[in-house]
Design a protein around this motif. Structure first.
Motif, PDB file in Angstrom:
ATOM      1  N   GLU A 174     -10.517   3.259   3.200  1.00 26.69           N
ATOM      2  CA  GLU A 174     -10.557   2.474   2.362  1.00 26.69           C
ATOM      3  C   GLU A 174     -12.299   1.916   1.757  1.00 26.69           C
ATOM      4  O   GLU A 174     -12.584   2.325   1.234  1.00 26.69           O
ATOM      5  CB  GLU A 174      -9.979   0.824   2.817  1.00 26.69           C
ATOM      6  CG  GLU A 174     -10.561  -0.726   2.152  1.00 26.69           C
ATOM      7  CD  GLU A 174     -10.529  -1.338   2.832  1.00 26.69           C
ATOM      8  OE1 GLU A 174     -11.021  -2.600   3.022  1.00 26.69           O
ATOM      9  OE2 GLU A 174      -9.889  -0.956   4.058  1.00 26.69           O
ATOM     10  N   LYS A 187      -7.971  12.215  -5.272  1.00 29.95           N
ATOM     11  CA  LYS A 187      -7.670  10.698  -5.009  1.00 29.95           C
ATOM     12  C   LYS A 187      -8.811  10.912  -3.184  1.00 29.95           C
ATOM     13  O   LYS A 187      -9.078  11.696  -2.959  1.00 29.95           O
ATOM     14  CB  LYS A 187      -6.520  10.845  -4.262  1.00 29.95           C
ATOM     15  CG  LYS A 187      -5.354  11.385  -5.198  1.00 29.95           C
ATOM     16  CD  LYS A 187      -5.144  10.190  -6.369  1.00 29.95           C
ATOM     17  CE  LYS A 187      -4.624   8.658  -5.452  1.00 29.95           C
ATOM     18  NZ  LYS A 187      -4.296   8.269  -6.858  1.00 29.95           N
ATOM     19  N   ALA A 204     -13.058   4.851  -0.448  1.00 37.89           N
ATOM     20  CA  ALA A 204     -12.673   4.330  -2.508  1.00 37.89           C
ATOM     21  C   ALA A 204     -14.059   3.736  -2.604  1.00 37.89           C
ATOM     22  O   ALA A 204     -13.716   3.425  -4.188  1.00 37.89           O
ATOM     23  CB  ALA A 204     -11.101   3.906  -2.151  1.00 37.89           C
ATOM     24  N   MET A 226       0.510  -1.179   0.062  1.00 40.32           N
ATOM     25  CA  MET A 226       0.207  -0.004   0.055  1.00 40.32           C
ATOM     26  C   MET A 226       1.111   0.853   0.083  1.00 40.32           C
ATOM     27  O   MET A 226       1.685   1.236   0.964  1.00 40.32           O
ATOM     28  CB  MET A 226      -0.864   0.025   1.036  1.00 40.32           C
ATOM     29  CG  MET A 226      -2.090   0.594   1.303  1.00 40.32           C
ATOM     30  SD  MET A 226      -2.729   0.965   2.611  1.00 40.32           S
ATOM     31  CE  MET A 226      -4.401   2.178   2.215  1.00 40.32           C
ATOM     32  N   ARG A 227       0.311   2.273  -0.516  1.00 36.22           N
ATOM     33  CA  ARG A 227       0.826   3.862  -1.068  1.00 36.22           C
ATOM     34  C   ARG A 227       0.032   4.335  -0.385  1.00 36.22           C
ATOM     35  O   ARG A 227      -0.394   4.758  -0.773  1.00 36.22           O
ATOM     36  CB  ARG A 227       1.432   3.981  -2.274  1.00 36.22           C
ATOM     37  CG  ARG A 227       2.575   3.096  -2.868  1.00 36.22           C
ATOM     38  CD  ARG A 227       3.007   2.623  -4.422  1.00 36.22           C
ATOM     39  NE  ARG A 227       3.377   2.487  -5.151  1.00 36.22           N
ATOM     40  CZ  ARG A 227       4.087   2.506  -6.489  1.00 36.22           C
ATOM     41  NH1 ARG A 227       3.518   2.930  -6.862  1.00 36.22           N
ATOM     42  NH2 ARG A 227       4.804   1.392  -6.284  1.00 36.22           N
ATOM     43  N   ASP A 230      -2.351   5.381  -3.032  1.00 33.93           N
ATOM     44  CA  ASP A 230      -3.644   4.925  -2.600  1.00 33.93           C
ATOM     45  C   ASP A 230      -4.512   5.612  -1.877  1.00 33.93           C
ATOM     46  O   ASP A 230      -5.786   5.012  -1.847  1.00 33.93           O
ATOM     47  CB  ASP A 230      -3.281   3.079  -2.553  1.00 33.93           C
ATOM     48  CG  ASP A 230      -2.786   2.393  -3.035  1.00 33.93           C
ATOM     49  OD1 ASP A 230      -2.894   2.061  -4.408  1.00 33.93           O
ATOM     50  OD2 ASP A 230      -1.550   2.105  -2.503  1.00 33.93           O
ATOM     51  N   GLU A 286       0.566   8.902  -7.103  1.00 34.03           N
ATOM     52  CA  GLU A 286       0.715   7.121  -7.111  1.00 34.03           C
ATOM     53  C   GLU A 286       0.175   6.657  -5.408  1.00 34.03           C
ATOM     54  O   GLU A 286       0.421   4.793  -5.247  1.00 34.03           O
ATOM     55  CB  GLU A 286       1.882   6.117  -7.135  1.00 34.03           C
ATOM     56  CG  GLU A 286       3.380   6.378  -8.514  1.00 34.03           C
ATOM     57  CD  GLU A 286       4.630   6.398  -8.604  1.00 34.03           C
ATOM     58  OE1 GLU A 286       5.121   6.436  -6.862  1.00 34.03           O
ATOM     59  OE2 GLU A 286       4.876   7.037  -9.435  1.00 34.03           O
TER      60      GLU A 286
END
Length: 312
Positions: free
Chosen positions: A308, A221, A311, A1-2, A192, A190
């Protein structure tokens, strides 16, 4: 995970320590506020970058939340004996070494992002720490006192005056000409998830968002913020003075609206602020006091869970 996190000083650094514990296998990039940076005694001082570096690297004064552990102040005393100003900003002997190295490298032509990377080689903070910009963009505060209406550096207002003189205006001088430091926009693209710690929304997170291109890169994002306000009061520090300066109430609701949509997708608030709401934003209420490392890690886990969910 980023994960990308925007961070100011003490609150941001302590949250990041919890974030590392909550996501030990994640690649974490921290975009650090440099609006507080100041030149003192011929040395370039970057308080927020250093607070993150020292905190995550194990060198911070835990009681203060800033400065080095086991610090001495011989140089400060000697400067005062010579009558050198300013005397209201105290740098410790160990801390002086960091600023000397930074200033030497900057004078040799290295940009701040490369200097920060070199300093982090010693401290191994476990994250990639990048300044918001390599350009000089400093926060100044317009006040009115017995000397009339004038602008002073944020550090003088914050440290010497303790924000006791009302701020008529807070300005990031140089923001228009600044651009994100190398790696900032790539890290955001990049990521997440992006987490905004409970840092000062005006002069920490808000300052980073003023650098052209950063807010625009963040808006597509998944961004989750942790409220720096609990029950109408700052978690720590004097964020209320900064919010008052820009005409924003000191509430979790008002800070959420300050960040606004489409930037924020999730907002973590304290249980006292469970009624906070904004269209398009998932709001979750839970205890938010970073009372110890375990409690802080739990807050970070909650922020990641909220990211999470947002998203989906």
């Amino acid at each position: 995970m980023r994960i990308v996190s925007l961070a100011g000083g003490i609150g941001g650094a302590r949250f990041l320590r919890g974030l590392k514990a909550a996501a030990p296998d994640a690649e974490i990039t921290v975009i650090g506020n440099t609006g507080d940076d100041i030149t003192l005694f011929g040395l370039r001082v970057c308080p927020d970058l250093d607070t993150v570096m020292y905190t995550l690297g194990g060198g911070i004064n835990e009681e203060q939340g800033w400065g080095r552990a086991d610090e001495t102040f011989t140089v400060k005393s000697e400067l005062a004996a010579y009558g050198v100003e300013p005397q209201w900003f105290g740098l410790g002997d160990r801390d002086f070494a960091t600023h000397i190295v930074r200033t030497q490298m900057l004078s040799a032509g290295y940009p701040l992002s490369q200097v920060t990377e070199a300093l982090c080689d010693r401290w191994n903070p476990g994250v990639r720490l990048i300044p918001m910009t390599d350009e000089r963009a400093e926060t100044h505060v317009v006040i009115e006192d017995d000397k009339g209406r004038r602008a002073i550096h944020f550090q003088e207002w914050w440290v010497r005056l303790r924000a006791s003189v009302p701020a008529g205006q807070i300005v990031l001088v140089g923001a228009d000409e600044a651009k994100p430091a190398p790696g900032v926009l790539d890290a955001i693209a990049e990521a997440d998830a992006v987490i905004l710690p409970p840092s000062n929304p005006v002069v920490s997170i808000g300052t980073i968002l003023q650098i052209p291109g950063i807010r625009q890169a963040l808006e597509p994002k998944t961004v989750v913020g942790v409220s720096p306000i609990i029950g109408g009061a700052p978690v720590r520090g004097m964020a209320d003075a900064c919010l008052t300066a820009i005409g924003v109430p000191t509430t979790a609701q008002a800070v959420l609206e300050l960040y606004g949509r489409p930037l924020i997708d999730g907002w973590l608030v304290a249980e006292e602020d469970a009624d906070v709401a904004l269209d398009g934003v998932r709001v979750v209420a839970r205890p938010l006091l970073m009372s110890d490392p375990d409690a802080t890690a739990d807050i970070a886990r909650a922020a990641l869970r909220l990211a999470e969910e947002a998203a989906r």
